[in-house]
Structures are given as structure tokens and as C-alpha cells.
Design a protein around this motif. Structure first.
Motif, PDB file in Angstrom:
ATOM      1  N   SER A 173      -4.012  -5.703  34.613  1.00  0.00           N
ATOM      2  CA  SER A 173      -5.230  -6.412  34.920  1.00  0.00           C
ATOM      3  C   SER A 173      -6.504  -5.893  34.027  1.00  0.00           C
ATOM      4  O   SER A 173      -6.725  -4.695  34.049  1.00  0.00           O
ATOM      5  N   ASP A 201       2.797 -10.523  39.276  1.00  0.00           N
ATOM      6  CA  ASP A 201       2.512 -11.677  38.259  1.00  0.00           C
ATOM      7  C   ASP A 201       4.013 -12.684  39.007  1.00  0.00           C
ATOM      8  O   ASP A 201       4.034 -13.772  38.689  1.00  0.00           O
ATOM      9  N   TYR A 249      -3.233  -3.489  38.408  1.00  0.00           N
ATOM     10  CA  TYR A 249      -2.083  -4.437  38.257  1.00  0.00           C
ATOM     11  C   TYR A 249      -2.257  -5.244  39.008  1.00  0.00           C
ATOM     12  O   TYR A 249      -2.787  -5.353  40.195  1.00  0.00           O
ATOM     13  N   GLU A 250      -1.861  -6.611  38.534  1.00  0.00           N
ATOM     14  CA  GLU A 250      -1.760  -7.813  39.760  1.00  0.00           C
ATOM     15  C   GLU A 250      -0.325  -8.460  39.646  1.00  0.00           C
ATOM     16  O   GLU A 250       0.744  -7.985  38.737  1.00  0.00           O
ATOM     17  N   ASP A 276     -10.101  -6.711  34.098  1.00  0.00           N
ATOM     18  CA  ASP A 276     -11.136  -7.462  34.646  1.00  0.00           C
ATOM     19  C   ASP A 276     -12.614  -6.808  34.429  1.00  0.00           C
ATOM     20  O   ASP A 276     -13.255  -7.342  35.061  1.00  0.00           O
TER      21      ASP A 276
END
Length: 105
Positions: free
Chosen positions: A46, A62, A59-60, A48
Motif C-alpha cells: 500500500s 489483495d 499492506y492490504e 497511500d
């Protein structure tokens, strides 16, 4: 019966569930059958941070992937696991009930 919008179920509870779909093969309808064997979760970086678009900020989630055991030639083929994303199973039917025979294990 309706499900509450905030219902949840752990992925682990779906292991062994029967998953199937009907497809057309040479003009005839055929049932493709699987058992859920395992899950894996994939993460992406991530970025952002508005001040530095190249800074990794975390981290996101996925994708959630699922490993399936196919039913072939009258038996569960544990030697041929098939991987799919959980999203790609949207056209399949899943049977959520306990007490399935565990010959796939």
C-alpha cells in the motif's frame, strides 16, 4: 431463513465443503465437482502517503485463493490440487453442511 448482513464464517470452516458447477461439454451438461482443501491470502503493498507516493505504508488484502480437490474418474484426486481465486467461484454452488464423507482427506 435470511442471513444478517454482519454474519461471518471463518474460512477454515469451509474446508471439505462440496463445490460444484454445471457446464456444457459437447452439447451435454456435465457436473464439475470439487472439495475445498485449503486457502491462502495474498497481500499487495500500500502506497497511500500523499507526501511520498513511492513510500510503502503497509499492506492490504489483495486476493483470497482456494485450493480444490477435483472429483475425477469416480474418486477425489488428492494428487491434482487446483487453485482458483475465491472470487472465481461465484458461479459455483457450495454445499454448507457437515457430515460429508471424508474420503478426500
Amino acid at each position: 431463513m435470511k442471513l444478517d448482513a454482519e454474519s461471518s464464517l471463518p474460512l477454515d470452516a469451509l474446508k471439505g465443503a462440496y463445490v460444484y458447477k454445471y457446464i456444457k461439454v459437447d452439447g451435454e451438461e456435465k457436473e464439475v465437482q470439487y472439495r475445498i482443501y485449503n486457502f491462502s491470502i495474498e497481500f499487495n503493498g500500500s502506497y497511500d502517503n500523499p507526501d511520498n507516493e513511492w513510500e510503502l505504508t503497509g499492506y492490504e488484502l489483495d486476493e483470497v485463493s482456494v485450493q480444490l480437490i477435483p472429483f475425477e474418474n469416480g474418486k477425489w484426486n488428492k494428487d491434482k490440487l487446483i487453485g482458483m481465486t475465491l472470487k472465481s467461484l461465484k458461479d459455483y454452488i457450495i454445499q454448507l453442511s457437515s457430515g460429508h464423507p471424508k474420503e478426500w482427506e
